[in-house]
Design a protein around this motif. Structure first.
Motif: not given
Length: 253
Positions: A146-147, A154-156, A188-190
């Motif tokens: 998933a990572a 920043k999301q990572w 914050g993943v879109t």
């Protein structure tokens, strides 16, 4: 002087000597009490000073500013560094399922981020899967996959922190796909491709291959392992934010 007068004088002299001896014993006793009290106060002060020193060395840092720029590498490693900072290099080898990694992140994770933000180090994260038994191996692989589905630095970092905050027990299945998708949204993943990437296990094989390659190349037998300019950092330093900061700052000179 008559015999009676001599007897009286002798008795008076003996009485005076006894009084002087009693006074001397009283003075000695007062001196001993004062000495013991002073020594006790010094000992208590020393104990508290040692306690305070130990606590202060293990205090976690607060965030001192924003994150340094974060770049996800093609091999799955992640670089956090200010522009132009290429040394010292602090490599962080970690497994999202590893309880000790979770504790290291809780204690010293913010120090590592601060050092990168302050331009005092180039930090390189290496998420690997070190477990061979179940259910920890599969938990780790799902988290690592998933990572790798993230493309924004920043999301990572936000996702990285959520994985540790929600780390499952080593004895139960965790890091389920539904949980990973939920934490992705919180980070914050879109990206519409994130869900398919997670549920299909798109990067599982890459995670396995990278883990084996890194463990062999770096001769890793435990996580977390931190290396400063290629030299392993002692665990006592890894879990002491103050000592870790001192080590990195010294290496930067």
């Amino acid at each position: 002087m008559s015999k009676g007068e001599r007897t009286t004088a002798t008795r008076g002299a003996r009485e005076k000597i006894r009084e002087q001896q009693a006074a001397a014993r009283a003075r000695d006793k007062r001196k001993r009490v004062i000495t013991y009290v002073a020594a006790g106060a010094v000992a208590v002060a020393a104990v508290w000073a040692g306690y305070w020193y130990g606590v202060s060395r293990s205090d976690s840092e607060d965030a001192t500013g924003g994150l340094a720029p974060v770049a996800i590498q093609a091999d799955g490693s992640v670089v956090m560094a200010q522009s132009g900072v290429d040394k010292p290099v602090l490599d962080v080898y970690e497994d999202f399922q590893c309880p000790a990694c979770k504790e290291a992140e809780r204690v010293s994770g913010q120090t590592i981020k601060n050092l990168a933000a302050e331009g005092k180090a180039k930090v390189v994260y290496h998420p690997i899967t070190i477990f061979s038994q179940e259910p920890t191996r599969s938990n780790s692989l799902r988290a690592g996959n998933a990572a790798r589905c993230l493309t924004d630095g920043k999301q990572w970092v936000a996702f990285h922190d959520l994985l540790y905050q929600n780390q499952p027990s080593e004895t139960e299945e965790g890091f389920t796909n539904s949980q990973l998708l939920e934490w992705g949204k919180k980070a914050g993943v879109t990206d519409p491709g994130f869900e398919q990437c997670v549920t299909s296990g798109k990067h599982v094989q890459a995670q396995q291959a990278y883990s084996q390659k890194i463990m062999d190349a770096q001769k890793l037998n435990h996580t977390p392992t931190l290396k400063l300019n290629g030299t392993e950092v002692d665990n006592s330093v890894v879990f002491s934010p103050s000592e870790l900061r001192d080590a990195v700052t010294k290496a930067a000179k």
